[in-house]
Design an enzyme around this catalytic site. Structure first.
Site, PDB file in Angstrom:
ATOM      1  N   ASP A   1       6.754 -24.057   3.328  1.00 15.27           N
ATOM      2  CA  ASP A   1       7.122 -24.403   4.700  1.00 15.27           C
ATOM      3  C   ASP A   1       8.648 -24.363   4.706  1.00 15.27           C
ATOM      4  OD1 ASP A   1       7.865 -25.620   7.067  1.00 15.27           O
ATOM      5  OD2 ASP A   1       6.166 -26.990   7.059  1.00 15.27           O
ATOM      6  N   HIS A   2       9.194 -23.245   5.198  1.00 14.90           N
ATOM      7  CA  HIS A   2      10.639 -23.039   5.007  1.00 14.90           C
ATOM      8  C   HIS A   2      11.479 -24.102   5.695  1.00 14.90           C
ATOM      9  CE1 HIS A   2      10.365 -20.972   8.936  1.00 14.90           C
ATOM     10  NE2 HIS A   2      11.599 -21.363   9.069  1.00 14.90           N
TER      11      HIS A   2
ATOM     12  N   LYS B   1       2.792 -19.679   5.343  1.00 11.34           N
ATOM     13  CA  LYS B   1       1.994 -20.203   6.437  1.00 11.34           C
ATOM     14  C   LYS B   1       1.517 -19.032   7.310  1.00 11.34           C
ATOM     15  CE  LYS B   1       5.122 -20.521  10.151  1.00 11.34           C
ATOM     16  NZ  LYS B   1       5.303 -20.917  11.472  1.00 11.34           N
TER      17      LYS B   1
ATOM     18  N   GLU C   1      13.918 -22.972  20.824  1.00  7.10           N
ATOM     19  CA  GLU C   1      14.419 -21.617  20.577  1.00  7.10           C
ATOM     20  C   GLU C   1      14.827 -21.005  21.903  1.00  7.10           C
ATOM     21  OE1 GLU C   1      12.284 -19.077  17.773  1.00  7.10           O
ATOM     22  OE2 GLU C   1      10.956 -20.791  17.475  1.00  7.10           O
TER      23      GLU C   1
ATOM     24  N   LYS D   1       9.549 -21.668  23.139  1.00  7.15           N
ATOM     25  CA  LYS D   1      10.295 -20.408  23.193  1.00  7.15           C
ATOM     26  C   LYS D   1      11.012 -20.344  24.538  1.00  7.15           C
ATOM     27  CE  LYS D   1       8.505 -18.178  19.527  1.00  7.15           C
ATOM     28  NZ  LYS D   1       9.381 -17.853  18.410  1.00  7.15           N
TER      29      LYS D   1
ATOM     30  N   ARG E   1       0.808  -1.229   0.000  1.00  7.04           N
ATOM     31  CA  ARG E   1       0.000   0.000   0.000  1.00  7.04           C
ATOM     32  C   ARG E   1       0.841   1.278   0.000  1.00  7.04           C
ATOM     33  NH1 ARG E   1      -4.590  -0.941   4.438  1.00  7.04           N
ATOM     34  NH2 ARG E   1      -2.736  -1.547   5.572  1.00  7.04           N
TER      35      ARG E   1
ATOM     36  N   LYS F   1      15.259 -26.467   4.334  1.00 10.58           N
ATOM     37  CA  LYS F   1      16.575 -26.540   4.979  1.00 10.58           C
ATOM     38  C   LYS F   1      17.348 -27.727   4.418  1.00 10.58           C
ATOM     39  CE  LYS F   1      15.229 -24.446   9.368  1.00 10.58           C
ATOM     40  NZ  LYS F   1      16.167 -23.330   9.480  1.00 10.58           N
TER      41      LYS F   1
ATOM     42  N   HIS G   1       5.672 -27.189  10.542  1.00  9.47           N
ATOM     43  CA  HIS G   1       7.083 -27.583  10.395  1.00  9.47           C
ATOM     44  C   HIS G   1       7.380 -28.978  10.942  1.00  9.47           C
ATOM     45  CE1 HIS G   1       7.637 -23.528   9.307  1.00  9.47           C
ATOM     46  NE2 HIS G   1       7.784 -23.006  10.504  1.00  9.47           N
TER      47      HIS G   1
ATOM     48  N   ASP H   1       2.030 -22.744  15.439  1.00  9.79           N
ATOM     49  CA  ASP H   1       3.143 -22.072  14.769  1.00  9.79           C
ATOM     50  C   ASP H   1       4.227 -23.051  14.334  1.00  9.79           C
ATOM     51  OD1 ASP H   1       4.241 -19.566  13.914  1.00  9.79           O
ATOM     52  OD2 ASP H   1       5.765 -19.781  15.466  1.00  9.79           O
TER      53      ASP H   1
END
Lengths: 506, 334
Positions: free
Chosen positions: A195-196, A166, A234, A358, A60, A200, A258, A253
């Site tokens: 789906d990154h 995603k 993580e 996390k 935008r 990998k 994943h 998530d």
């Protein structure tokens, strides 16, 4: 007319990449700046992209082509990982960068985009090939796809494909509805759900490891495998993404997409040929074979967690509910663990333990195949038992494969100790691995959907987590239930202990 | 008395080397990781820059960890053979464990050249491919290299180092015809050029015009075209013939320097649509690709020995395209 290129040398050249235009919706967003443009620049640097390659950014914010180029130049310089920035390459690459201010809800924007694409097709001879990349808010996916269709851009002189980031819906029903709406414009064969994780290098290496070697696959079943652990930890928290994250949570998530994809890669049957649909058929079959938990089982086979405040490394770390943008009474899971079973002859009865979270003690992603111990242990002292053999597939940060086995300790007597045989990806292949987005973008341009999710795969994985989502939404777990910097709630350890197992000490 | 080398002794020195490497890194370290994916036998002159070869091998070890056997050949006739072993180690960024590869250095005189294969063969790492890299053109006709090449998955030369490019291509073609699996770094230097050209004609709008290409001009550096120029011409002839084109080839000397020997390649097609393609080495480490009015630039750094070898070592089987091009380049030798 499709003419074979007589100059190709598959032994030495990388894969053939046709000319095309990539249209990025949400071009002013973080993903474009941090991942997409650096990946595309890197592909150009590596001479993987055709000379007429073009990118049209759409968002935008009003901007000229040159302003967009300047902005992207800064981003590429900043976010280019382990690669040099070359002014000459940028000069060529940026000539193919264009920008168009537009609103995804405005029909006129699509008409202008269609006209722009026609101009680019003529000027850069892209053959009419267009890859649409939806990097917008998920709620805009369907309307953007419909806008593309209404402006006639889903068909053209070349191929037309669409990449969707995603999340693919927020549950089973919304995922189905999204697919239905996208299919009004694009057939499933042209829809690339990214789906990154699957991009990998080390996740792809699982397939090479399993099917490129003869010695492991015969052991890859319930007869020899005791259980499988998949961890994606993580060490950081939500890092300013609290508002988004509290709508998603760790289960949605990470596990739904994943980690279930990783599990499918570990457990799927070998396909007859290494072709996109053959591989994806097997992956989908595996996902459909995951046993759907019964309501009474969910409490035993899944654990939700949320980190609370703690001191980590001498610094105060806020709890999730104290993060900016997060509801102080949030019930979002920042940790999720689950036990899945696959109902087929190969895996019946073998638990697949998956955990993610996390603010765990360190950033590590690993898959561990724990084999059955020796059936009769000859070397036990004081009731020592055989140590199980472990095959560890390390995804990040140190990529590689390790096999743990027992060896005699030097000296008198027959004492055994576990030792590790390591394959270190970086040590054996010093070449830089392409980033997941480089791999996946190149695949999409080439029309190779092997590493992309298909509708049936997405729906099967939503089905697998649906009972957990339902149960968690009704339950009253006392959050927070683990301090930041720890390995998650105690209940996650108990989940494994009930079957005589324990999480690996990573 | 001539010195001799016992392979068994070298192997036991190698074992000791690994033990001592492990002991060097006290309790705090995570130890040493041995990496080995092949045996690389390097045949070099004693007068060659030792540190340059060492640097090339050290850089190569990260991509292709190997047991490196460097045979330095001294230009004296008196028989002489000596050996030493050592390790090339590096610590990957952010990791606690060193990665090491072993290196054996053998010094041999011309008079002992015939004894080299018997010393080297027991030293190759079992079950892994053997690659021979001969930096000395004269060895192409030696029986020692012939013996080593029998066990080699590939034998690498650089025809740019030969005094006569045409004679070099003829000799290499003859060796290839007799069954050697050859690689030539002069050919490897062309990969980027070739890839750029292939990429252009990936576009059907351009490849459809290949049959109407009438002229191909190759501008080369220096006065006499290097072997790589002959390679390029032969490769283009083969490719264009497959596309149904037999254009007129013209070679022009150019004042510009170029490590590969090539400065610029131009294709011109006739017909109503026409086509003009120019690939040229630009200033600095860049290349410019011009297709009609569309101009693009790409990085085109000079390829180091390390980069060239890295590419060759990543090819495990036969390179049928190189074989066909070599045969034609040796025949035409334009």
């Amino acid at each position: 007319m499709n003419v074979e290129n007589p100059f190709q040398d598959p032994l030495r050249f990388e894969r053939r990449v046709p000319e095309c235009t990539v249209v990025i919706f949400g071009a002013n967003g973080d993903l474009t700046k941090r991942k997409l443009l650096p990946a595309l620049y890197r592909l150009m640097y590596e001479r993987r992209l055709a000379p007429g390659f073009a990118v049209v950014g759409v968002s935008r914010t009003p901007m000229s082509d040159d302003q967009f180029r300047d902005k992207m130049r800064d981003s590429v310089k900043k976010f280019l990982e382990d690669s040099p920035f070359d002014d000459d390459v940028w000069a060529g690459f940026s000539q193919g960068l264009f920008y168009m201010a537009g609103d995804v809800h405005d029909a006129d924007s699509y008409a202008r985009l269609a006209a722009r694409l026609n101009e680019i097709e003529q000027a850069r001879r892209t053959g009419g090939n267009v890859l649409f990349y939806l990097s917008t808010q998920p709620s805009q996916y369907a309307s953007t796809a419909k806008g593309i269709g209404a402006a006639g851009m889903a068909r053209g002189n070349g191929w037309r494909r669409i990449i969707i980031e995603k999340p693919f819906g927020h549950d089973y029903d919304s995922a189905r509805e999204l697919s239905r709406e996208v299919h009004e414009v694009f057939p499933e064969s042209e829809v690339y759900r990214i789906d990154h994780y699957l991009g990998k290098e080390t996740v792809q290496n699982i397939l090479a490891f399993r099917w490129g070697n003869g010695i492991f696959e015969p052991l890859w079943n319930r007869r020899y495998v005791n259980h499988v652990q998949i961890t994606a930890a993580e060490s950081i928290g939500v890092e300013g993404r609290g508002a988004y994250y509290q709508e998603a949570g760790a289960l949605r998530d990470m596990i739904q997409n994943h980690l279930l994809q990783v599990m499918a890669t570990v457990a799927m049957e070998p396909s007859g040929v290494f072709e996109p649909n053959a591989v994806r058929d097997e992956r989908a079959k595996l996902l459909r074979s995951i046993r759907i938990m019964k309501p009474g089982q969910v409490n035993l086979d899944s654990v939700a967690g949320q980190y609370g405040p703690a001191r980590v490394g001498g610094a105060d770390v806020p709890g999730f509910r104290q993060e900016p943008g997060v509801d102080p009474n949030s019930r979002t899971d920042t940790y999720a663990a689950a036990t899945f079973f696959v109902e087929n002859w190969r895996w019946a009865g073998v638990p697949f333990y998956i955990r993610t979270g996390k603010h765990l003690p360190k950033r590590v992603s690993e898959i561990t195949i724990s084999f059955n111990p020796a059936p009769h242990f000859l070397f036990g002292h004081n009731g020592d038992a055989a140590t199980p053999n472990l095959l560890i597939l390390r995804i990040q940060p140190e990529e590689g494969i390790s096999l743990k086995f027992s060896s005699k300790q030097p000296g008198a007597g027959m004492k055994l100790r576990p030792v590790s045989m390591d394959f270190n990806y970086g040590a054996s292949f010093g070449e830089r691995s392409p980033s997941a987005y480089e791999t996946l973008l190149l695949d999409a341009v080439l029309g190779d959907a092997t590493l992309y999710s298909r509708q049936d795969m997405v729906e099967a994985s939503w089905s697998a987590v649906r009972p957990i989502m339902d149960a968690w939404s009704d339950s009253k777990v006392d959050f927070p239930n683990y301090p930041a910097g720890s390995w998650g709630p105690k209940a996650a350890d108990e989940m494994l202990a009930r079957r005589g197992h324990a999480w690996r000490n990573l | 008395m001539a010195s001799t080398v016992q392979p068994d002794h070298i192997l036991s020195e190698l074992s000791e080397l690994w033990v001592s490497l492990g002991e060097q890194h006290g309790e705090e370290s995570a130890g040493v990781l041995r990496a080995c994916a092949m045996t690389l036998i390097v045949l070099a002159g004693a007068g060659e820059d030792e540190s340059a070869i060492g640097e090339t091998l050290a850089a190569l070890m990260r991509d292709h960890p190997s047991r490196a056997i460097v045979v330095r050949i001294r230009d004296i006739e008196q028989p002489e053979l000596e050996a030493r072993v050592f390790a090339q180690c590096w610590m990957p960024l952010g990791q606690r464990r060193q990665i090491c590869c072993e290196q054996i250095e053998i010094s041999a005189s011309n008079g002992s050249l015939a004894d080299v294969p018997a010393v080297v063969l027991p030293l190759v790492a079992p079950d892994l491919p053997v690659i021979v890299w001969s930096r000395l053109p004269r060895l192409l006709t030696s029986s020692a290299l012939k013996d080593l090449s029998r066990i080699a998955a590939r034998t690498i030369f650089d025809s740019a180092a030969f005094p006569d490019p045409k004679a070099a291509l003829a000799a290499l073609a003859q060796a290839a015809a007799s069954g050697w699996r050859l690689a030539d770094l002069a050919w490897t230097r062309l990969t980027r050029w070739r890839e750029l050209i292939a990429q252009i004609f990936e576009n059907p709008a351009y490849s459809s015009r290949l049959p109407s290409i009438e002229t191909v001009a190759i501008h080369y550096s220096g006065i006499v075209p290097q072997a790589s120029v002959h390679y390029m011409e032969a490769w283009l002839r083969l490719c264009l013939e497959r596309a149904g084109s037999r254009p007129d080839f013209r070679l022009y000397p150019s004042g510009e320097p170029s490590e590969s020997g090539l400065c610029r390649i131009e294709f011109a097609a006739a017909g109503p649509q026409g086509l003009s393609v120019v690939v040229r080495k630009a200033e600095g480490s860049a290349a410019e690709v011009r297709v009609d009015a569309l101009v693009n630039r790409t990085v085109f750094p000079e390829a180091s020995d390390h980069a060239l070898l890295r590419e060759e070592l990543s090819i495990s089987g036969r390179d049928s395209i190189h074989e066909a091009v070599l045969a034609l380049a040796a025949k035409t030798g334009v």
